[in-house]
Design an enzyme around this catalytic site. Sequence first.
Site, PDB file in Angstrom:
ATOM      1  CG  ASP A 302      -1.798   1.207   1.312  1.00 33.72           C
ATOM      2  OD1 ASP A 302      -2.682   1.323   0.443  1.00 33.72           O
ATOM      3  OD2 ASP A 302      -1.618   2.045   2.220  1.00 33.72           O
ATOM      4  CD  GLU A 353      -2.625   2.691  -3.290  1.00 36.93           C
ATOM      5  OE1 GLU A 353      -3.531   3.529  -3.443  1.00 36.93           O
ATOM      6  OE2 GLU A 353      -1.879   2.694  -2.304  1.00 36.93           O
TER       7      GLU A 353
END
Length: 641
Positions: A302, A353
């Site tokens: 993330d 991401e």
Amino acid sequence: MTIADQVYTFGTGENYHLQNYLGVHPANGEAGYTFRVWAPHAEKVQLIGDFTAWREKPVAMTRNEAGIWETTTSLAQEGQLYKYLVTRNGGQVVEKIDPLATYFEKRPGTGAVVKPLKEKKWKDSLWMGRRKRFGFKKRPVNIYEVHAASWKHHNDGSPYTFKELKEDLIPYLVEMNYTHVEFMPLMAHPLDMSWGYQLMGYFAFEHTYGSPEEFKDFVEACHQENIGVIVDWVPGHYTQNDDSLAYFDGTPTFEYQDHDRAHNYRWGALNFDLGKNQVQSFLISSALFWIEHYHIDGIRVDAVSNMLYLDYDEGPWTPNKDGGNRNLEGYHFLQKLNRVVKDYHPDVMMIAEEATAATPITKPIEEGGLGFDYKWNMGWMNDILRFYEMDPIYRQYDYQLVTFSFMYAFNENFILPFSHDEVVHGKKSMMHKMWGDRYNQFAGLRNLYTYQICHPGKKLLFMGSEFGQFLEWKYNEGLEWSNLEDDMNAKMRHFTSQLNAFYKEHKALWQIDDSFDGLEIIDADNKDQTVLSFVRKGDKGEMLLCIFNMTPVERPDFKLGVPVAGVYEEILNTEREEFGGVWKENNTVTATEEEKWKDYEQTLTFTLPALGASIWKVKRRFQSKKKVAQKKVSEAKKAKK
């Protein structure tokens, strides 16, 4: 590895199984348990818990040269809670979690549980063998993204545990023909509102979702149904709660020394010091722990941008030693992370991401890239959603929103995401984004999902979007499963299931996702009609003709140049009645005609459904008249010789 080796490699950033040393473990050769915690600048650390009446009778711990505090006690018993009572540098006394704990009590408590992890006798060897043999690059990857706490709720509002998800979610994944399921973070976190992205325990399974054993059983059952499991992981930042990792010993321990670099102002969190060797050992051990202990097939890292750029946050920042904005420690940590994971598990997916183009994310490390397998294509996602939200009258003027992605489609290895971030905070659900009345919204959604499936790149769709849930996602409620009582929603779910099966069935849609060898653009200039057409190719000659009508106007006698002469069959029409459209059957089988059309010698003529996608395959090939004539001339010349 000896104790001395454990300590040494922890300090050099090369202890990749730190949980085998720090944390709680059965005492070696004696009754009780040994506890170890890293707090290098603490004045004193004591062990407290159920077995010490908490602060009444704390157990003293001793510090070694590496700043690790240790004690062995026969007082502790399995199932009891414990914490560390840390006298910080400066004299403040605080209760702290065990950063290496693998079990925590139920929230709002943060006590760790004395409970050694139990090894599972796995029954997924067939899946693991196939994963190792075939990998994932030339395989179908179609991911269903799930927030475990809100996929389904009980009548009393409590979320399903993984024991219950095993019984309900896995059959649903099979029915919907997904290849993978991805979970938003499952590591221990103190607040549901963070969706799991502000973590507390990097080795602990979140108690809200059940037990670690239940999750292992879930993963095993997924593998037995040929479904991979991916988990989100957050190595950039963590919760700033004072009883967790934050300023553990009274000084910057896990976080940067620099106050502004340590504080993540945008998210109200703290940033890991990614250049500190001990932090690298901690984080890489966490990643490998989830891969190895839970048989995870992929990790989505993330917020990579937050680790790569010093100016990503909203607070003040200082340029690096070269005067730039790159976080050099974050850059090298991510390379190291991917290198280590691939050394141990080359068949595990590493996904980033990341929303910028300044750093090559999926390029090899030796070429200056980070070495990830995939990057979320955020540019494609933003452009395509802007386009499909637009009134079709104006789409011809912004046609580049659809076509621009082909300019960079192979700059990285991409996943095309319609994730949780796109259906919250007033952005509206996927169905609610679509233009028009209810009928046209569903037609647009079918068209959009078909475009995603046909566009190069792996796929991801967030839960609820598959059946066109109208309301935005709410992290504290279950999905609107009652929507399926409506015929349009039920048909939408049926369509998504059939589209996913179609994707798996046709190799041309996933075998060559990384080069123009798998893609041929036929017409990306038809702005007036707003029709896009291209061919997807497999590595053994399979070919699919993909045409997208992005206006609510049916186009009879639509003519298109095609690369192969032959008889074509329409194998997917998104406007079929069974999917919620009005067509009772597909276009009839159609032969090409020899006619010049742009650079093509053959044309195909058919009816293109309004706001529909139409996919064709070659049922039978034949040579064009021109090629037959050329062949006869060539044979005649040979005969004369």
